[in-house]
Design a protein around this motif. Structure first.
Motif, PDB file in Angstrom:
ATOM      1  N   LYS B 241      -6.185  12.466 -11.542  1.00  0.00           N
ATOM      2  CA  LYS B 241      -6.089  11.277 -10.690  1.00  0.00           C
ATOM      3  C   LYS B 241      -5.767  10.023 -11.486  1.00  0.00           C
ATOM      4  O   LYS B 241      -6.218   8.943 -11.175  1.00  0.00           O
ATOM      5  N   MET B 242      -4.959  10.209 -12.515  1.00  0.00           N
ATOM      6  CA  MET B 242      -4.503   9.071 -13.298  1.00  0.00           C
ATOM      7  C   MET B 242      -3.231   8.554 -12.612  1.00  0.00           C
ATOM      8  O   MET B 242      -2.122   8.895 -12.977  1.00  0.00           O
ATOM      9  N   ARG B 243      -3.454   7.738 -11.587  1.00  0.00           N
ATOM     10  CA  ARG B 243      -2.353   7.412 -10.699  1.00  0.00           C
ATOM     11  C   ARG B 243      -2.013   5.938 -10.797  1.00  0.00           C
ATOM     12  O   ARG B 243      -2.889   5.073 -10.768  1.00  0.00           O
ATOM     13  N   GLY B 244      -0.722   5.669 -10.925  1.00  0.00           N
ATOM     14  CA  GLY B 244      -0.272   4.281 -10.905  1.00  0.00           C
ATOM     15  C   GLY B 244       0.708   4.094  -9.760  1.00  0.00           C
ATOM     16  O   GLY B 244       1.278   5.058  -9.240  1.00  0.00           O
ATOM     17  N   ARG B 245       0.875   2.830  -9.324  1.00  0.00           N
ATOM     18  CA  ARG B 245       1.850   2.561  -8.271  1.00  0.00           C
ATOM     19  C   ARG B 245       3.039   1.858  -8.877  1.00  0.00           C
ATOM     20  O   ARG B 245       2.900   0.971  -9.720  1.00  0.00           O
ATOM     21  N   LEU B 246       4.205   2.266  -8.439  1.00  0.00           N
ATOM     22  CA  LEU B 246       5.435   1.636  -8.913  1.00  0.00           C
ATOM     23  C   LEU B 246       6.130   1.003  -7.716  1.00  0.00           C
ATOM     24  O   LEU B 246       6.450   1.690  -6.748  1.00  0.00           O
ATOM     25  N   LEU B 247       6.324  -0.312  -7.773  1.00  0.00           N
ATOM     26  CA  LEU B 247       7.009  -1.007  -6.688  1.00  0.00           C
ATOM     27  C   LEU B 247       8.405  -1.358  -7.140  1.00  0.00           C
ATOM     28  O   LEU B 247       8.579  -2.050  -8.136  1.00  0.00           O
ATOM     29  N   VAL B 248       9.391  -0.819  -6.446  1.00  0.00           N
ATOM     30  CA  VAL B 248      10.773  -1.175  -6.747  1.00  0.00           C
ATOM     31  C   VAL B 248      11.208  -2.181  -5.685  1.00  0.00           C
ATOM     32  O   VAL B 248      11.138  -1.897  -4.492  1.00  0.00           O
ATOM     33  N   MET B 249      11.606  -3.383  -6.118  1.00  0.00           N
ATOM     34  CA  MET B 249      11.920  -4.435  -5.143  1.00  0.00           C
ATOM     35  C   MET B 249      13.223  -5.134  -5.509  1.00  0.00           C
ATOM     36  O   MET B 249      13.779  -4.903  -6.576  1.00  0.00           O
ATOM     37  N   SER B 250      13.668  -5.974  -4.623  1.00  0.00           N
ATOM     38  CA  SER B 250      14.907  -6.704  -4.886  1.00  0.00           C
ATOM     39  C   SER B 250      14.670  -7.674  -6.043  1.00  0.00           C
ATOM     40  O   SER B 250      13.525  -8.011  -6.373  1.00  0.00           O
TER      41      SER B 250
END
Lengths: 587, 265, 231
Positions: B241-250
């Motif tokens: 559960k070594m989880r990261g979030r990646l946000l790809v945005m303009s």
């Protein structure tokens, strides 16, 4: 020769006969029994793994009573899962896949098949078994170590494996015992392989030229060569890892590490160095597991197709080529490790190159069947299963050999499927094939054919049901060594497939009891076997079942024929024993 | 028995191949520029492997049925056929080596691509069991770090040295990474305790983060949205559960995000 | 049996060489159990010992590659000067090898007497005893010397974990010492059993031990060069 001058006296006391025996046949059976214990232990561990993977949150009150810590709070804890995983891999690779095909069958049949009365160094042989036994005992101790069994995986990557209890449960005493056990195992394997090589080179019977040796002997010989040169490198790595843990050295531990907010007082070691040392051993080890299976399969296909092995010399060449190339492919385990990308390219090409001799073997097995008169004994079924599994597990190597494709597949269930099919299940099928084939020779009784066939059918269907779906999981990105695959959005939809695999695994595991029953029942109650129940040609079949202490009694075998002279046109019988007079082959 | 076994091998091969063709379970939807070449190479190899697999299992099944023992007939006696042996050896060698060369070209193009000077640089440091992201901020320079200063309780996960002027505008996040779409991203991977592996399935990026090393990965995301960063190398108890979030945005959103984060710090 | 009857290695590829029971079998008690001694026994012993040494070589190659990689990484690699005592130790070990060689050669000239030469005991020549004991004594002296060298280094504050160079020094000398200890056990065996073993068995075993012992010499010189000379 002078009467019975060559006959060795058999020991009479129980301890010298069955416990500290120097008879290669007794030692071979000791190894097989050790492997049988290990394979059951390893299989039970895998059942625990599958249980958690399918139903990670489920509570198991009964199991909680048996393992209060492993099931603290109801569901299996992640550290318990990782401990099961580590021990499953370690026990299977070392104490089953190395022990049974090489040390077990090799010990029993290599001397007989080359026409020797024993190994070159029988006392050394006995020592190697008992050293292996100690290694196994230490490994079982690791399973019950204070602080838990190790959780670093069978590859024990540093620095996780080097830092001690601070890095996680089980990485204290458990991990230390793991390393000690592996180091002891290395020593035992060295002694065994030294014995195998010397015996093959120096103790062959009159007429047993190298190119008259059965392919089983070639396989054991090459495997022993791999073991002789690969295990010392693991030993070197193990010693350095142990010193990092208990001696305060920094071979694999870089400087400035902070674990759980504690600064680790080590300096400047290299984690990749451990990976290199480990895989320099680890890849040949894969072939140590599978080569004997290839030898056994060739041997059995020929026997029950009643045909000579197709392209014997190419088979020998392929065994050697695989053995040699296996030393220069280890980097394919490290494509994503931060190793130089140019090394990856070189390792990719060598890895694909190992596919060529492997493909040659497959073609030759198929060509051996062509035009045959196949007899479907349970031993033959397992050998055919081996060929099918070898193909299934082999072709996926084409994908994993490429670093670009590994970006998607590295450390996913695709890899788990690949290596389980080819070095796990295929090797086990090799063992089953060999066991059903040689059981009458070893114990003087036949195994029950019907039970053998039922066991084969459930097992082959079961293993395909377990491992084929893992390819899909892997392509979809499911990561191995995860205690559960429900913490990520992209993994959660695959849960039903995991449950299917778990059910298949439980059925397959349960079916192994059929084999165990058949094995022990037949040992005492099986039909009596003659000297040559399969009408095979090699030297083990010219002597009584079970063979006397000195194998050949007063006979000095003289070899006049190749190992696979089946269906020779014009010959009286459809098989010519290797020791038959030379004229027998002529019309 | 022979027919049953032949059928088993045929059915097994058919079902296996059919499920691949149907793509019931398949690669996560692609969201990076370099990933297309990787997918193509994967599919090409999978197709070739599938053909070899299917033909071999089919032949095995057929031979089993065709050459079952019939009464007391004798098997044919043949040892070798050099012409055939050379043919299949050469054919497999060409297939495998050709595949290897093609695969290496894809690999080289991906791994040897350097981040251009205008690339967005993010330093990602793995620890048990979280991802620490760091952006250099306005000055474009990462501040000095020192393991001795690491203090998780004070949220100084990287041991950033406040005495260094370059450190003041560094933007730090944990388990959250934002990047602009369609711009090259250069990630510097580090680890502060054990080996981790930075894996974003949709981007076709997977690279170990090794303690003591700074490993660079370059990629360009082509789709906006939220993705997951997983750890792909066993790193201990909570690896799963070594989880990261990646946000790809303009581009604009990204600049705003970065500014807001810097201001909040 | 004269050396001339021993088949050459090339012979291995020819059919018809050897026979069952050709090897005298057990490591610890050939000549018993009624086994035929054979010209192959000598070759078997030699082959066995060389294969063993091949794996010893791989062990030290593994450690060497670790050494090279670790040195390239640099960092805290703080090289210390070679303790002068090691030169003396080296000479002692070389002398031990020379003594064992003399001892081995003392057996070469003897022709076994009696109808069944291989299984009858033999009067061990005094030269064999003298040189064998000298080899054992010098071997022990070397190990003592190594221990003293460790003592000297730790007195200077250089321990196993001090820096990578010292880590490798202690590891490599320690591993070498362990292997040498194994050799000493074999020498001890020869010393204890020399009067009771048949001549041919004694000769074979002395020969095998000598191969191992000389190899340990070469290995030691190699390690010395690796640790203190190689750059």
């Amino acid at each position: 020769m002078a009467g019975h001058a060559a006959v060795m006296e058999a020991p009479t006391g129980f301890i010298r006969k069955y416990i500290f025996s120097i008879d290669h046949k007794v030692i071979g059976i000791q190894y097989l029994l050790l492997a049988l214990f290990a394979v059951f232990l390893g299989m039970v561990l895998s059942a625990f793994m599958r249980l958690r993977l399918a139903w990670p949150e489920e509570k198991w009150p009964l199991l909680q009573q048996i393992f209060p810590q492993g099931f603290a709070g109801g569901p299996m804890t992640p550290e318990f899962y990782l401990a099961m995983m580590t021990m499953h891999g370690t026990i299977m690779v070392f104490f089953v896949l190395t022990t049974a095909p090489l040390s077990g069958f090799g010990n029993y049949f290599l001397p007989i098949q080359v026409g020797a009365r024993d190994m070159a160094f029988p006392i050394l042989n006995m020592l190697s078994f008992w050293i292996t036994f100690v290694a196994m005992a230490v490994m079982v101790m690791a399973l019950f170590a204070t602080g838990g069994a190790p959780i670093a995986g069978w590859t024990s990557y540093a620095p996780l494996s080097a830092l001690g209890q601070v890095a996680g449960p089980g990485l204290g005493a458990g991990q230390t015992l793991w390393i000690v056990s592996i180091a002891i195992f290395c020593v035992a394997s060295l002694l065994t392989s030294l014995n195998f090589l010397t015996t093959t080179l120096n103790l062959r019977a009159r007429g047993m030229s190298l190119l008259r040796m059965p392919l089983t002997v070639w396989a054991w010989f090459t495997t022993a060569m791999l073991a002789l040169l690969a295990f010392p490198v693991l030993l070197a790595g193990g010693i350095l890892l142990l010193l990092d843990r208990v001696g305060g050295t920094s071979f694999f531990i870089p400087g400035g590490l902070v674990v759980s907010d504690q600064l680790i007082p080590h300096q400047g070691g290299s984690p990749l160095l451990w990976q290199h040392l480990f895989w320099f051993f680890g890849h040949p080890e894969v072939y140590i597991a599978i080569l004997p299976g290839m030898g056994v399969t060739s041997h059995i296909l020929s026997t029950f197709a009643r045909k000579p092995v197709f392209a014997y010399k190419a088979m020998v060449g392929a065994i050697f080529a695989i053995g040699f190339i296996s030393y220069i492919v280890w980097g394919h385990h490290m494509f994503m490790s931060g190793m130089s990308p140019f090394s990856s390219m070189a390792f990719s090409i060598t890895t694909l190159a190992v596919g060529v001799p492997s493909a040659i073997k497959t073609f030759n097995w198929l060509a051996t069947l062509w035009g045959g008169q196949i007899r479907f004994t349970s031993s033959m079924l397992y050998a055919l299963g081996f060929v099918s599994l070898f193909v299934s597990g082999g072709v996926t190597g084409m994908l994993l050999a490429q670093p670009a494709v590994d970006v998607a597949l590295h450390d996913t269930y695709f890899v788990v499927a690949h290596f389980h099919i080819i070095m796990g299940v295929a090797a086990i099928f090799g063992i089953f094939a060999g066991l059903h084939f040689w059981f009458p020779k070893m114990f003087g009784r036949m195994m029950d054919e019907r039970l053998g066939k039922i066991h084969f059918w459930i097992t082959i269907a079961g293993v395909y049901a377990i491992f084929m779906p893992m390819h899909y999981l892997g392509v979809a990105g499911a990561l191995r060594r995860y205690a559960q695959l429900t913490e990520f959005d992209f993994l959660r939809p695959m849960q039903p497939l995991h449950q299917f695999i778990t059910v298949a695994a439980f059925v397959t595991i349960a079916a192994q009891l059929i084999f165990v029953f058949n094995f022990f029942y037949s040992m005492f109650k099986g039909k009596r076997a003659g000297a040559n129940p399969w009408e095979a040609t090699t030297l083990e079949w010219i002597i009584p079942s079970p063979p006397p202490h000195d194998n050949f009694g007063p006979i000095e075998p003289v070899v006049n024929h190749g190992p696979y002279e089946y269906s020779v046109p014009g010959a009286a019988k459809d098989h010519i024993m290797q020791t038959a007079p030379a004229e027998e082959a002529r019309r | 028995m022979p027919l049953a076994l032949a059928f088993f091998f045929w059915a097994m091969a058919l079902i296996t191949v059919a499920l691949f063709i149907a793509r019931v379970w398949w690669l996560p939807e692609l969201a990076s520029a370099h990933g297309g070449a990787i997918d193509d190479q994967l599919v090409l190899t999978l197709v070739l492997a599938g053909i070899v697999f299917f033909l071999a299992q089919a032949a095995l099944g057929y031979f089993i049925w065709r050459f079952r023992a019939r009464g007391s007939e004798r098997a044919s006696y043949w040892h070798e056929n050099p012409k055939m042996e050379v043919t299949w050896t050469v054919a497999t060698a060409i297939l495998f080596i050709g595949l290897g060369i093609q695969g290496n070209r894809v690999w080289a193009k991906y791994i040897l691509t350097q981040a251009p000077p205008d690339a967005v640089t993010v330093e990602v440091t793995g620890q048990q069991f979280a991802w620490n992201m760091r952006y250099a901020g306005a000055d474009g320079k990462f501040g000095r770090t020192d393991p001795k200063l690491i203090n998780d309780a004070n949220a100084n996960f990287l041991g950033l040295d406040e005495a260094d002027p370059a450190a003041h505008d560094d933007v730090l996040t944990q388990n959250l990474m934002a990047i602009p779409v369609n711009r090259p991203i250069g990630v510097i991977l580090r680890a502060k305790d054990v080996t981790h592996s930075f894996y974003v399935p949709q981007l076709r990026v997977k690279q170990d983060a090794v303690p003591g090393m700074g490993i660079r990965v370059t990629f360009t995301a082509t789709k906006t949205g939220e993705f997951e960063i997983a750890c792909a190398e066993l790193c201990g108890m909570q690896h799963y559960k070594m989880r990261g979030r990646l946000l790809v945005m303009s581009d604009a959103d990204y600049e705003k995000w970065l500014k807001d984060r810097a201001a909040a710090q | 049996m004269p050396a001339a009857t021993i088949p050459a290695t090339g012979d291995l590829l020819r059919p018809g060489a050897g026979g069952p029971g050709a090897g005298d079998g057990s490591f610890g008690g050939d000549g018993d159990g009624g086994r035929r001694p054979s010209p192959r026994a000598r070759q078997t012993h030699r082959l066995g010992i060389w294969l063993g040494l091949a794996s010893v070589t791989m062990l030290f190659l593994g450690l060497t590659s670790a050494f090279i990689v670790r040195e390239k990484l640099g960092g805290e690699w703080a090289e210390f000067a070679m303790p002068p005592l090691l030169v003396v130790n080296t000479l002692v070990l070389l002398a031990s090898s020379a003594a064992l060689e003399r001892s081995k050669r003392a057996l070469a000239g003897i022709v076994p007497s009696g109808a069944r030469p291989a299984v009858s005991g033999v009067e061990v020549p005094p030269a064999y005893n003298t040189w064998l004991l000298a080899a054992v004594a010098l071997g022990l002296l070397f190990l003592v010397g190594q221990a003293v060298a460790w003592q000297q280094l730790s007195a200077r504050g250089i321990y196993l974990s001090t820096n990578p160079h010292s880590s490798f020094f202690y590891t490599l000398t320690g591993m070498h010492g362990l292997h040498l200890l194994g050799g000493l056990v074999a020498l001890g065996y020869l010393t204890a059993w020399r009067g009771r073993l048949p001549l041919l068995a004694l000769r074979r075993r002395t020969e095998a031990t000598a191969i191992y012992w000389h190899f340990m010499d070469g290995l030691w010189v190699y390690l010395l060069l690796l640790l203190f000379v190689w750059k």
